[in-house]
Motif scaffolding. Sequence first.
Motif, PDB file in Angstrom:
ATOM      1  N   LYS A   1     -34.022 -37.793  15.872  1.00 46.25           N
ATOM      2  CA  LYS A   1     -34.354 -37.179  17.170  1.00 46.25           C
ATOM      3  C   LYS A   1     -33.116 -37.033  18.054  1.00 46.25           C
ATOM      4  CE  LYS A   1     -38.550 -36.924  15.891  1.00 46.25           C
ATOM      5  NZ  LYS A   1     -38.858 -35.764  15.065  1.00 46.25           N
TER       6      LYS A   1
ATOM      7  N   SER B   1     -32.809 -34.369  20.979  1.00 43.99           N
ATOM      8  CA  SER B   1     -34.144 -33.930  21.405  1.00 43.99           C
ATOM      9  C   SER B   1     -34.461 -34.447  22.800  1.00 43.99           C
ATOM     10  CB  SER B   1     -35.202 -34.436  20.422  1.00 43.99           C
ATOM     11  OG  SER B   1     -36.487 -34.079  20.884  1.00 43.99           O
TER      12      SER B   1
ATOM     13  N   ASP C   1     -37.593 -33.476  23.994  1.00 43.54           N
ATOM     14  CA  ASP C   1     -39.039 -33.284  24.034  1.00 43.54           C
ATOM     15  C   ASP C   1     -39.739 -34.242  23.073  1.00 43.54           C
ATOM     16  OD1 ASP C   1     -38.307 -32.128  21.650  1.00 43.54           O
ATOM     17  OD2 ASP C   1     -39.252 -30.201  22.032  1.00 43.54           O
ATOM     18  N   ASN C   2     -39.095 -35.382  22.826  1.00 47.56           N
ATOM     19  CA  ASN C   2     -39.666 -36.384  21.932  1.00 47.56           C
ATOM     20  C   ASN C   2     -39.455 -37.755  22.556  1.00 47.56           C
ATOM     21  OD1 ASN C   2     -39.483 -38.434  19.573  1.00 47.56           O
ATOM     22  ND2 ASN C   2     -40.482 -36.628  18.685  1.00 47.56           N
TER      23      ASN C   2
ATOM     24  N   GLY D   1     -36.217 -39.316  21.541  1.00 48.23           N
ATOM     25  CA  GLY D   1     -35.008 -38.497  21.650  1.00 48.23           C
ATOM     26  C   GLY D   1     -33.861 -39.257  22.294  1.00 48.23           C
TER      27      GLY D   1
END
Length: 120
Positions: free
Chosen positions: A39, A42, A44-45, A48
């Motif tokens: 991740k 990221s 949007d996790n 992340g």
Amino acid sequence: MNFTDEQIKIAWEGAQVVAGYNSDKYRKDACGAWIAWDKYGSQDNIFGWQIDHIYPKSKRGDDNPLNLRALHYKNNQSKGDDYPSYYGEVTSDGNTNKIERQVFTVNHDKQAQLKKIYNF
């Protein structure tokens, strides 16, 4: 910011290994937030993460491996250019991340290493 594969690995390797979890896949950042290897980058996790310049670039910090670390993306955003104390937004409770604003301070040994490198 573009980092090399080597820099990404160095930052990851500096994150906290947690007993009972595969350290190639999961670790914790300096604020105690869970991050996942796959991740990276990221936002949007829940796992992340990004690479943080512990001693900020705005204060003459650079990409020296001792100055790079993995931080959950929300912790990196909230830290901004603060040093040595900063706010973190995500920590964990057991094996789950949770939102909790806290103040953190870079540990004294790391501060001493960075002081030698950057002469502040």
